[in-house]
Design an enzyme around this catalytic site. Sequence first.
Site, PDB file in Angstrom:
ATOM      1  N   TYR A  73     -13.200   7.724 -12.667  1.00 31.23           N
ATOM      2  CA  TYR A  73     -13.029   6.522 -11.775  1.00 31.23           C
ATOM      3  C   TYR A  73     -13.998   5.688 -12.295  1.00 31.23           C
ATOM      4  O   TYR A  73     -13.272   4.552 -12.700  1.00 31.23           O
ATOM      5  CB  TYR A  73     -13.031   6.973 -10.352  1.00 31.23           C
ATOM      6  CG  TYR A  73     -13.845   6.170  -9.236  1.00 31.23           C
ATOM      7  CD1 TYR A  73     -12.492   5.408  -8.630  1.00 31.23           C
ATOM      8  CD2 TYR A  73     -14.687   5.337  -9.711  1.00 31.23           C
ATOM      9  CE1 TYR A  73     -13.075   3.974  -7.774  1.00 31.23           C
ATOM     10  CE2 TYR A  73     -15.483   4.462  -7.976  1.00 31.23           C
ATOM     11  CZ  TYR A  73     -14.588   3.442  -7.424  1.00 31.23           C
ATOM     12  OH  TYR A  73     -14.859   3.340  -6.596  1.00 31.23           O
ATOM     13  N   ALA A  74     -15.171   5.994 -12.458  1.00 27.16           N
ATOM     14  CA  ALA A  74     -15.754   4.774 -13.478  1.00 27.16           C
ATOM     15  C   ALA A  74     -15.961   4.598 -14.619  1.00 27.16           C
ATOM     16  O   ALA A  74     -15.331   3.139 -14.836  1.00 27.16           O
ATOM     17  CB  ALA A  74     -17.277   6.042 -14.152  1.00 27.16           C
TER      18      ALA A  74
ATOM     19  N   ASP B 178       1.032  -1.211   0.420  1.00 32.81           N
ATOM     20  CA  ASP B 178      -0.254  -0.026  -0.157  1.00 32.81           C
ATOM     21  C   ASP B 178       1.137   1.025   0.401  1.00 32.81           C
ATOM     22  O   ASP B 178       1.888   0.957   0.655  1.00 32.81           O
ATOM     23  CB  ASP B 178      -1.546  -0.018   1.195  1.00 32.81           C
ATOM     24  CG  ASP B 178      -2.325   1.267   1.121  1.00 32.81           C
ATOM     25  OD1 ASP B 178      -3.077   0.332   0.823  1.00 32.81           O
ATOM     26  OD2 ASP B 178      -1.955   1.715   1.255  1.00 32.81           O
TER      27      ASP B 178
END
Length: 246
Positions: free
Chosen positions: A139-140, A32
């Site tokens: 994002y989509a 991360d």
Amino acid sequence: MSNALVLGAAGGIGRAVVARLLAEGTAVIALDQDPIVHQLPGVTAAFDGDATDTGLLARAVDAAPEPPSILVHALLSEHRAPLQDLAPEHWHRVLDVGLVSAWQAAAALVRRHPAGRPASVVLIGSVHAHAAAPGFAPYAVAKAGLGALARAAATEWGHLGVRTNVVEPGFVAVERNAHRWRDPEEQARIQAAYPLERLCSPQEVAEVVAFLAGPSSSYVNGVCLPVDGGALAVLPEVHLRPSDHA
């Protein structure tokens, strides 16, 4: 013992996935950008940094005692703005983190994958792949691309024993969006849009990830599985109310 690489391991869903995999005896390598990833209990190794860095990704893949048989990609990047106000660099960053890095990680796993050994790639998508919200276009698009990636990977890697699937959550109550679900009025508004009339927990998403990562889903390949309480099933002209279920 299975080995798993979890990207985005310090996020709300990522942490739940790490805990769920550890609970069933899977060794987990965690990556991360947040250094708090080093504080995750029970992981075999932890790396902090940009998952689009191929060198860092290679070190994470090689940290397991043997090549990982599970990859979970739970990374995302957002740039919220109207379509006409976006610049190319906004698109590049969101797509690099949310989509290209998923391909990079999966390809790295496949290149190290022993022939004939089962492996599972699970990509965390979103209902945004199917329905739009203003200001979320990059994002989509990234999340929609994960479905196409999974289908391509299923086609090309299936004969190697590698399965690739996408989990598509709706609104999940995690720290990143806590400003919304901790507001009683906003929480009620969100819940009203979901047929189950409650928020999804990251643990519920992790359960589906564990299913797709494990042998119980051994013939599931190339699918996108919504975990959205039925939200995508509702016609847009329908406004759910308690009386609708009577």
